[in-house]
Design a protein around this motif. Structure first.
Motif, mmCIF file in Angstrom:
data_model
loop_
_atom_site.group_PDB
_atom_site.id
_atom_site.type_symbol
_atom_site.label_atom_id
_atom_site.label_comp_id
_atom_site.label_asym_id
_atom_site.label_seq_id
_atom_site.Cartn_x
_atom_site.Cartn_y
_atom_site.Cartn_z
ATOM 1 N N ARG A 176 0.858 -1.190 0.000
ATOM 2 C CA ARG A 176 0.000 0.000 0.000
ATOM 3 C C ARG A 176 0.893 1.238 0.000
ATOM 4 N NH1 ARG A 176 -3.121 -0.467 5.450
ATOM 5 N NH2 ARG A 176 -2.617 -2.581 4.964
ATOM 6 N N TRP A 177 0.407 2.266 -0.686
ATOM 7 C CA TRP A 177 1.116 3.543 -0.694
ATOM 8 C C TRP A 177 0.712 4.331 0.546
ATOM 9 C CZ3 TRP A 177 4.974 5.331 -3.727
ATOM 10 C CH2 TRP A 177 5.261 4.605 -4.881
ATOM 11 N N VAL A 178 1.704 4.763 1.300
ATOM 12 C CA VAL A 178 1.469 5.629 2.458
ATOM 13 C C VAL A 178 2.336 6.879 2.302
ATOM 14 C CG1 VAL A 178 0.801 3.815 4.078
ATOM 15 C CG2 VAL A 178 3.199 4.437 3.866
ATOM 16 N N ARG A 179 1.772 7.991 2.730
ATOM 17 C CA ARG A 179 2.539 9.236 2.726
ATOM 18 C C ARG A 179 3.135 9.436 4.116
ATOM 19 N NH1 ARG A 179 -1.029 13.874 1.124
ATOM 20 N NH2 ARG A 179 -2.451 12.804 2.506
ATOM 21 N N LEU A 180 4.407 9.815 4.112
ATOM 22 C CA LEU A 180 5.140 9.990 5.358
ATOM 23 C C LEU A 180 5.886 11.318 5.296
ATOM 24 C CD1 LEU A 180 6.504 6.360 5.488
ATOM 25 C CD2 LEU A 180 4.725 7.317 6.962
ATOM 26 N N ASP A 181 5.975 11.983 6.417
ATOM 27 C CA ASP A 181 6.571 13.308 6.460
ATOM 28 C C ASP A 181 7.825 13.294 7.337
ATOM 29 O OD1 ASP A 181 7.145 15.996 6.582
ATOM 30 O OD2 ASP A 181 5.049 16.588 6.731
ATOM 31 N N PRO A 182 9.009 13.194 6.700
ATOM 32 C CA PRO A 182 10.254 13.160 7.475
ATOM 33 C C PRO A 182 10.782 14.546 7.843
ATOM 34 C CG PRO A 182 10.777 12.896 5.170
ATOM 35 C CD PRO A 182 9.263 12.995 5.268
ATOM 36 N N ARG A 183 9.930 15.561 7.826
ATOM 37 C CA ARG A 183 10.319 16.943 8.069
ATOM 38 C C ARG A 183 11.154 17.121 9.337
ATOM 39 N NH1 ARG A 183 10.274 20.840 11.323
ATOM 40 N NH2 ARG A 183 9.858 22.947 10.701
ATOM 41 N N GLY A 184 10.804 16.406 10.368
ATOM 42 C CA GLY A 184 11.493 16.530 11.650
ATOM 43 C C GLY A 184 10.560 17.120 12.682
ATOM 44 N N ASN A 185 10.641 16.604 13.866
ATOM 45 C CA ASN A 185 9.763 17.044 14.946
ATOM 46 C C ASN A 185 10.318 18.294 15.615
ATOM 47 O OD1 ASN A 185 8.068 14.904 14.424
ATOM 48 N ND2 ASN A 185 9.016 13.572 15.945
ATOM 49 N N ASN A 186 9.397 19.093 16.135
ATOM 50 C CA ASN A 186 9.747 20.273 16.918
ATOM 51 C C ASN A 186 8.589 20.531 17.885
ATOM 52 O OD1 ASN A 186 7.708 21.698 15.508
ATOM 53 N ND2 ASN A 186 9.165 22.515 14.023
ATOM 54 N N ALA A 187 8.508 21.713 18.436
ATOM 55 C CA ALA A 187 7.451 22.011 19.405
ATOM 56 C C ALA A 187 6.062 21.947 18.797
ATOM 57 C CB ALA A 187 7.684 23.383 20.030
ATOM 58 N N GLU A 188 5.954 22.151 17.470
ATOM 59 C CA GLU A 188 4.656 22.163 16.808
ATOM 60 C C GLU A 188 4.365 20.909 15.992
ATOM 61 O OE1 GLU A 188 4.668 25.675 14.434
ATOM 62 O OE2 GLU A 188 5.105 26.973 16.131
ATOM 63 N N VAL A 189 5.373 20.106 15.727
ATOM 64 C CA VAL A 189 5.242 18.951 14.843
ATOM 65 C C VAL A 189 5.752 17.712 15.554
ATOM 66 C CG1 VAL A 189 5.996 17.923 12.654
ATOM 67 C CG2 VAL A 189 5.568 20.383 12.786
ATOM 68 N N ASN A 190 4.958 16.638 15.506
ATOM 69 C CA ASN A 190 5.390 15.360 16.059
ATOM 70 C C ASN A 190 4.827 14.272 15.159
ATOM 71 O OD1 ASN A 190 6.276 13.226 17.515
ATOM 72 N ND2 ASN A 190 5.096 13.663 19.352
ATOM 73 N N VAL A 191 5.658 13.774 14.252
ATOM 74 C CA VAL A 191 5.223 12.795 13.271
ATOM 75 C C VAL A 191 6.024 11.514 13.438
ATOM 76 C CG1 VAL A 191 4.960 12.303 10.821
ATOM 77 C CG2 VAL A 191 4.602 14.619 11.646
ATOM 78 N N GLY A 192 5.311 10.413 13.517
ATOM 79 C CA GLY A 192 5.946 9.108 13.601
ATOM 80 C C GLY A 192 5.763 8.338 12.308
ATOM 81 N N PHE A 193 6.286 7.148 12.274
ATOM 82 C CA PHE A 193 6.216 6.269 11.108
ATOM 83 C C PHE A 193 4.981 5.373 11.202
ATOM 84 C CE2 PHE A 193 6.914 2.104 9.275
ATOM 85 C CZ PHE A 193 7.252 2.430 7.980
ATOM 86 N N SER A 194 4.386 5.087 10.061
ATOM 87 C CA SER A 194 3.342 4.080 9.967
ATOM 88 C C SER A 194 3.421 3.425 8.603
ATOM 89 C CB SER A 194 1.953 4.700 10.147
ATOM 90 O OG SER A 194 0.957 3.709 9.923
ATOM 91 N N ALA A 195 3.283 2.119 8.571
ATOM 92 C CA ALA A 195 3.202 1.404 7.299
ATOM 93 C C ALA A 195 1.753 1.213 6.881
ATOM 94 C CB ALA A 195 3.893 0.042 7.420
ATOM 95 N N ALA A 196 0.825 1.591 7.740
ATOM 96 C CA ALA A 196 -0.590 1.327 7.492
ATOM 97 C C ALA A 196 -1.405 2.555 7.107
ATOM 98 C CB ALA A 196 -1.208 0.686 8.740
ATOM 99 N N GLU A 197 -0.919 3.757 7.460
ATOM 100 C CA GLU A 197 -1.697 4.966 7.180
ATOM 101 C C GLU A 197 -0.771 6.149 7.001
ATOM 102 O OE1 GLU A 197 -4.157 5.409 10.609
ATOM 103 O OE2 GLU A 197 -2.522 6.090 11.875
ATOM 104 N N ASP A 198 -1.286 7.184 6.340
ATOM 105 C CA ASP A 198 -0.527 8.415 6.159
ATOM 106 C C ASP A 198 -0.194 9.015 7.518
ATOM 107 O OD1 ASP A 198 -0.939 8.033 3.464
ATOM 108 O OD2 ASP A 198 -2.283 9.745 3.213
ATOM 109 N N ARG A 199 1.029 9.520 7.631
ATOM 110 C CA ARG A 199 1.459 10.243 8.828
ATOM 111 C C ARG A 199 2.041 11.561 8.359
ATOM 112 N NH1 ARG A 199 2.069 6.895 13.524
ATOM 113 N NH2 ARG A 199 0.166 5.672 13.483
ATOM 114 N N LEU A 200 1.294 12.629 8.597
ATOM 115 C CA LEU A 200 1.642 13.931 8.067
ATOM 116 C C LEU A 200 1.798 14.960 9.178
ATOM 117 C CD1 LEU A 200 -0.976 13.958 5.172
ATOM 118 C CD2 LEU A 200 1.371 13.097 5.121
ATOM 119 N N ALA A 201 2.646 15.936 8.941
ATOM 120 C CA ALA A 201 2.822 17.024 9.900
ATOM 121 C C ALA A 201 1.599 17.928 9.909
ATOM 122 C CB ALA A 201 4.079 17.819 9.565
#
Length: 191
Positions: A124-149
């Protein structure tokens, strides 16, 4: 996001170009070091490497502008677009189809294009955001669903562009290649 659109053939999402320099020795060595276990484990490790080891230039106050995946990995700094180039290059070097995605987000009175990645993980295609976490952004990895900032709000004129690009969008690549100071660089406002 609804079903993604693609601007290339399936093999294009494993290929190299000037920005996603899959064959570069640094890209190859990092991918080989991270390539333990199955595709999901590798994709998670590649995501975490780029998210955590490569600083977002604005968060770090670092003026260097990187755009080629190997330079991003070597200098450990880049905009969201550049970090996505590095993530996609690592995935492709490890045999996982991957591409680039974009969003148009509100930025004060205007808009800014945000870059992220998509990967074919566990069929399955999932969108992932490797932007990097900070005080406003906290994104983890998922192989099952989109994880976006960020989730675009259409009521504000924000857009989730549906295309998974095999290569960086020309507007993004031009912005990165034509500027030398990340702290004063105008970001693309649309594709």
């Amino acid at each position: 996001m609804t079903a993604p659109e693609f601007d290339g053939e399936p093999w294009d999402y494993l290929g190299a170009d000037e920005a996603i320099d899959v064959e570069h020795p640094l890209v190859q060595s990092i991918a080989a070091r991270l390539r333990t276990g199955d595709d999901i484990t590798f994709a998670r490790l590649a995501f975490e490497h780029v998210r955590d080891e490569v600083r977002h230039c604005l968060d770090a106050g670092d003026g260097r502008v990187t755009w080629r995946a190997s330079d991003v990995l070597e200098q450990e700094v880049g905009f969201c677009y550049a970090k996505s180039h590095a993530f996609v290059a690592l995935l492709r070097a490890g045999g996982i189809q991957a591409g680039l995605c974009y969003q148009r987000l509100r930025d004060g009175d205007g808009f800014v294009v945000h870059g992220l990645a998509a990967a074919l993980i566990d069929d399955r295609w999932v969108r992932l955001d490797p932007r990097g976490n900070n005080a406003e952004v906290n994104v983890g990895f998922s192989a099952a669903e989109d994880r976006l900032a960020w989730r675009p709000d259409p009521a504000l004129g924000e857009i989730d562009y549906p295309t998974v690009h095999a290569r960086p969008h020309p507007a993004v690549l031009e912005a990165l290649r034509s500027h030398t100071d990340a702290l004063t660089m105008p970001l693309p406002s649309e594709l």
